[in-house]
Design a protein around this motif. Structure first.
Motif, PDB file in Angstrom:
ATOM      1  N   VAL A  97      56.368 -47.841  20.684  1.00  0.00           N
ATOM      2  CA  VAL A  97      55.238 -48.170  19.806  1.00  0.00           C
ATOM      3  C   VAL A  97      55.496 -47.662  18.391  1.00  0.00           C
ATOM      4  CG1 VAL A  97      52.806 -47.671  19.353  1.00  0.00           C
ATOM      5  CG2 VAL A  97      53.528 -48.350  21.639  1.00  0.00           C
ATOM      6  N   LEU A  98      56.008 -46.457  18.270  1.00  0.00           N
ATOM      7  CA  LEU A  98      56.305 -45.917  16.937  1.00  0.00           C
ATOM      8  C   LEU A  98      57.426 -46.693  16.260  1.00  0.00           C
ATOM      9  CD1 LEU A  98      56.020 -42.084  17.644  1.00  0.00           C
ATOM     10  CD2 LEU A  98      54.398 -43.542  16.397  1.00  0.00           C
ATOM     11  N   MET A 154      51.159 -46.623  29.925  1.00  0.00           N
ATOM     12  CA  MET A 154      50.297 -45.475  29.624  1.00  0.00           C
ATOM     13  C   MET A 154      49.509 -45.044  30.862  1.00  0.00           C
ATOM     14  SD  MET A 154      47.180 -47.148  27.394  1.00  0.00           S
ATOM     15  CE  MET A 154      48.289 -47.914  26.210  1.00  0.00           C
ATOM     16  N   PRO A 181      51.862 -46.176  12.651  1.00  0.00           N
ATOM     17  CA  PRO A 181      51.865 -45.877  14.084  1.00  0.00           C
ATOM     18  C   PRO A 181      51.135 -46.902  14.941  1.00  0.00           C
ATOM     19  CG  PRO A 181      51.352 -43.913  12.799  1.00  0.00           C
ATOM     20  CD  PRO A 181      51.334 -45.062  11.844  1.00  0.00           C
ATOM     21  N   TYR A 196      51.886 -51.761  16.566  1.00  0.00           N
ATOM     22  CA  TYR A 196      51.969 -52.576  17.789  1.00  0.00           C
ATOM     23  C   TYR A 196      50.664 -53.309  18.053  1.00  0.00           C
ATOM     24  CZ  TYR A 196      52.839 -54.055  22.556  1.00  0.00           C
ATOM     25  OH  TYR A 196      52.994 -54.815  23.696  1.00  0.00           O
ATOM     26  N   PRO A 254      55.445 -39.381  28.189  1.00  0.00           N
ATOM     27  CA  PRO A 254      55.019 -40.347  27.165  1.00  0.00           C
ATOM     28  C   PRO A 254      56.121 -40.814  26.231  1.00  0.00           C
ATOM     29  CG  PRO A 254      54.363 -38.138  26.513  1.00  0.00           C
ATOM     30  CD  PRO A 254      55.025 -38.011  27.847  1.00  0.00           C
ATOM     31  N   LEU A 255      57.346 -40.312  26.392  1.00  0.00           N
ATOM     32  CA  LEU A 255      58.376 -40.603  25.394  1.00  0.00           C
ATOM     33  C   LEU A 255      58.729 -42.083  25.326  1.00  0.00           C
ATOM     34  CD1 LEU A 255      60.848 -37.585  25.763  1.00  0.00           C
ATOM     35  CD2 LEU A 255      58.938 -37.903  24.171  1.00  0.00           C
ATOM     36  N   GLY A 305      56.987 -46.609  30.690  1.00  0.00           N
ATOM     37  CA  GLY A 305      56.450 -46.809  29.351  1.00  0.00           C
ATOM     38  C   GLY A 305      57.313 -47.682  28.479  1.00  0.00           C
ATOM     39  N   ALA A 342      56.839 -44.982  26.090  1.00  0.00           N
ATOM     40  CA  ALA A 342      55.807 -45.793  25.436  1.00  0.00           C
ATOM     41  C   ALA A 342      55.634 -45.390  23.982  1.00  0.00           C
ATOM     42  CB  ALA A 342      54.489 -45.658  26.192  1.00  0.00           C
ATOM     43  N   ALA A 343      55.541 -44.085  23.726  1.00  0.00           N
ATOM     44  CA  ALA A 343      55.335 -43.629  22.353  1.00  0.00           C
ATOM     45  C   ALA A 343      56.520 -43.995  21.472  1.00  0.00           C
ATOM     46  CB  ALA A 343      55.113 -42.118  22.335  1.00  0.00           C
ATOM     47  N   GLY A 344      57.727 -43.854  22.020  1.00  0.00           N
ATOM     48  CA  GLY A 344      58.909 -44.169  21.234  1.00  0.00           C
ATOM     49  C   GLY A 344      58.948 -45.628  20.819  1.00  0.00           C
TER      50      GLY A 344
END
Length: 420
Positions: free
Chosen positions: A274-275, A196, A285, A288, A267-268, A189, A270-272
């Motif tokens: 993107v955030l 994803m 949020p 991106y 998910p950490l 990610g 990709a989510a990290g």
């Protein structure tokens, strides 16, 4: 020898030892591709190494490694190409190698690909061997090597790195190594937006295993699944996991806490990122998506791609290209349906489906789609199984012919339009 003695099934060789023939074959194919590229480029007065390390996306990655994020290009039409579109793991590795070795950032990117591509090949072998045996694994690796745009596997791009992380994460899922699966998914990610797909695979496998476990617990007369002594897998080898993980299921169970931890870790990455982009741009949020919009890239369900294909039919020469695109998409859909009918594990089906959807339904950079599809290696497994069933001379002739075609096409492609 006594008649009462029982036949003992020999233990399987360690995974990496079983993978050696496939990795040697992969190295030969990649060496052929690089040799043809070097000769073709020299004949045209170009540097093959520059094509591999210092053009297109490679330059964006090295700028991130060198200068960090914040670089952007404003085009005359108002579009803004920001380097925030490029995920950070490859630039981080380039910066690390540059710091510890006398390598430029471009050299470091090339070294990462040199290491990541055989790691990806090994991961593809591991997944295929787990499901269908070492012979199918051998041909799955070779088929991935001889993809028409397989030369990208040797470029300072992130495709090889991502495929390596994805393949080993899927293997960890299939073998019940949930924390490893989650960590590798998180790293995937951090490598590409399509990370994803790996997250979705880990979550699907986790949910399926929980549901199946709950159903088994409540079924009348339920008892733990056991293996008959001497049982063999699909290719006659002794399986090293319960039979239901060989062809149809997502993963073995394992401790509940480790499964939950793996799912939380996945998910950490990709989510990290993107955030973080959303916070840096001040767009929240979904910031991106605004960055991607600056590249005219988004998800439109395939409408723009369909218009692009239809536009090829305006003249006879380009109509052939349009027909080729339609045949190619039909082949991809057929392969995916074959994977479904062949009862590939749910994790692989979800992973492949997400990769296909994101590649085919993106609204821009249509010439990039072949390399964006490269991580969808489970699509090759039905073909690998078919080759594995053929006599060795026939299978060798087919793969050698494909290797030659891929080497020539790769050299032609990089010396022409190349990956946008």
């Amino acid at each position: 020898m006594s008649d009462l003695e029982t036949r003992v099934v020999p233990a399987r060789a360690p995974l990496l030892r079983r993978a050696v023939p496939a990795l040697l074959g992969y190295a030969v194919v990649r060496a052929l591709g690089l040799a043809v590229l070097a000769g073709w480029s020299a004949a045209r007065g170009k540097s093959a190494y520059t094509l591999l390390t210092a053009r297109w996306d490679s330059l964006w990655y090295t700028r991130v490694a060198d200068l960090g994020y914040g670089y952007e290009v404003r085009l005359p039409n108002g579009d803004v190409h920001s380097n925030l579109a490029f995920f950070p793991l490859l630039p981080w590795l380039e910066r690390l190698l540059h710091a510890v070795a006398p390598l430029s950032y471009a050299d470091a990117g090339f070294v990462v690909s040199l290491l990541a591509s055989p790691a990806a090949a090994a991961g593809i072998f591991a997944v295929t061997d787990r499901l269908y045996g070492p012979r199918a694994g051998f041909f799955a690796v070779l088929l991935w090597a001889v993809l028409p745009v397989g030369i990208v596997q040797s470029m300072a791009y992130s495709e090889s790195l991502f495929t390596a992380l994805a393949a080993w994460s899927l293997y960890a899922v299939l073998t019940g190594r949930w924390v490893s699966a989650g960590v590798l998914a998180a790293l995937a990610g951090l490598t590409r937006p399509v990370g994803m797909a790996v997250v979705a695979a880990v979550w699907t496998a986790g949910v399926v295993s929980f549901v199946r476990e709950r159903g088994t617990r409540h079924a009348p007369g339920a008892h733990p699944h056991t293996h008959a002594p001497g049982a063999h897998g699909p290719d006659g080898h002794a399986p090293d996991a319960p039979a239901d993980t060989q062809v149809g299921s997502s993963a073995p169970g394992g401790p509940v806490r480790r499964r939950a931890l793996g799912m939380l870790l996945a998910p950490l990455g990709a989510a990290g990122y993107v955030l973080w982009v959303g916070r840096r741009t001040g767009a929240g949020p979904l910031g991106y998506l605004d960055v991607q919009a600056g590249w005219r890239n988004g998800f439109d369900g395939g409408y723009a791609f369909a218009r692009f294909v239809a536009g090829r039919f305006t003249s006879f020469p380009s109509a052939l290209a349009g027909l080729g695109l339609i045949v190619g998409v039909a082949l991809l859909i057929w392969l995916y349906v074959t994977c479904v009918r062949g009862r590939q594990p749910a994790a692989l089906l979800v992973y492949t489906g997400v990769v296909l959807a994101l590649a085919l339904c993106a609204s821009s950079y249509f010439g990039s789609k072949p390399r964006l599809l490269m991580p969808a290696f489970p699509l090759l497994l039905p073909l690998a199984r078919a080759l594995a069933r053929r006599r060795t001379p026939v299978a060798a002739l087919v793969t050698a012919g494909l290797a030659g075609v891929a080497a020539v096409y790769g050299a032609f492609w990089l010396n022409g339009s190349g990956p946008p």
